[in-house]
Design a protein around this motif. Structure first.
Motif, short mmCIF file in Angstrom:
data_model
loop_
_atom_site.label_atom_id
_atom_site.label_comp_id
_atom_site.label_asym_id
_atom_site.label_seq_id
_atom_site.Cartn_x
_atom_site.Cartn_y
_atom_site.Cartn_z
N VAL A 47 0.84 -1.20 0.00
CA VAL A 47 0.00 0.00 0.00
C VAL A 47 0.87 1.25 0.00
O VAL A 47 0.61 2.21 -0.73
N ALA A 48 1.92 1.25 0.78
CA ALA A 48 2.82 2.41 0.83
C ALA A 48 3.47 2.64 -0.53
O ALA A 48 3.58 3.78 -0.99
N TYR A 49 3.88 1.58 -1.19
CA TYR A 49 4.49 1.71 -2.52
C TYR A 49 3.48 2.24 -3.53
O TYR A 49 3.82 3.10 -4.36
N ALA A 50 2.24 1.75 -3.47
CA ALA A 50 1.21 2.23 -4.40
C ALA A 50 0.93 3.71 -4.19
O ALA A 50 0.80 4.47 -5.16
N VAL A 51 0.85 4.14 -2.94
CA VAL A 51 0.63 5.57 -2.65
C VAL A 51 1.82 6.39 -3.14
O VAL A 51 1.65 7.46 -3.73
N TYR A 52 3.02 5.90 -2.93
CA TYR A 52 4.22 6.60 -3.38
C TYR A 52 4.21 6.77 -4.90
O TYR A 52 4.47 7.85 -5.42
N ARG A 53 3.89 5.68 -5.62
CA ARG A 53 3.86 5.76 -7.09
C ARG A 53 2.77 6.70 -7.57
O ARG A 53 2.93 7.38 -8.58
N TYR A 54 1.65 6.75 -6.87
CA TYR A 54 0.54 7.62 -7.27
C TYR A 54 0.87 9.08 -7.03
O TYR A 54 0.52 9.94 -7.84
N LEU A 55 1.55 9.38 -5.94
CA LEU A 55 1.81 10.78 -5.58
C LEU A 55 3.08 11.34 -6.18
O LEU A 55 3.25 12.56 -6.23
N THR A 56 4.00 10.51 -6.64
CA THR A 56 5.26 10.99 -7.19
C THR A 56 5.03 11.47 -8.62
O THR A 56 4.46 10.75 -9.43
#
Length: 92
Positions: A47-56
């Protein structure tokens, strides 16, 4: 008396089997807890990686747009003199 000894032996064996089964069950629950914790950590990481990819922001996309714009400008510069030359010929 002999009959009582046989019953006592059977009871002791039953208790031993019960204790052995209990130890196996404890090992299984311990392993299940460890696997559950590993699964939770993996889910949180995903989940943290998905949020990171979405916000970067996607810097490569901006780079590609700039790169395409440079070539489009060159193409327009090449086409303009040709248009001007063809317009001059039409005027003559």
């Amino acid at each position: 008396m002999e009959n009582n000894m046989v019953k006592l032996d059977e009871i002791l064996e039953a208790v031993k089997y019960k204790e052995a089964a209990k130890k196996k069950e404890e090992k299984k629950t311990c392993i299940l807890w460890i696997l559950a914790i590993i699964g939770i950590v993996a889910a949180v990481a995903a989940v943290a990686y998905a949020v990171y990819r979405y916000l970067t922001p996607d810097y490569l996309e901006d780079f590609d747009d700039d790169f395409d714009d440079d070539f489009e400008d060159e193409d327009l510069d090449k086409e303009e003199p040709e248009k001007e030359a063809s317009e001059e010929k039409k005027e003559d």
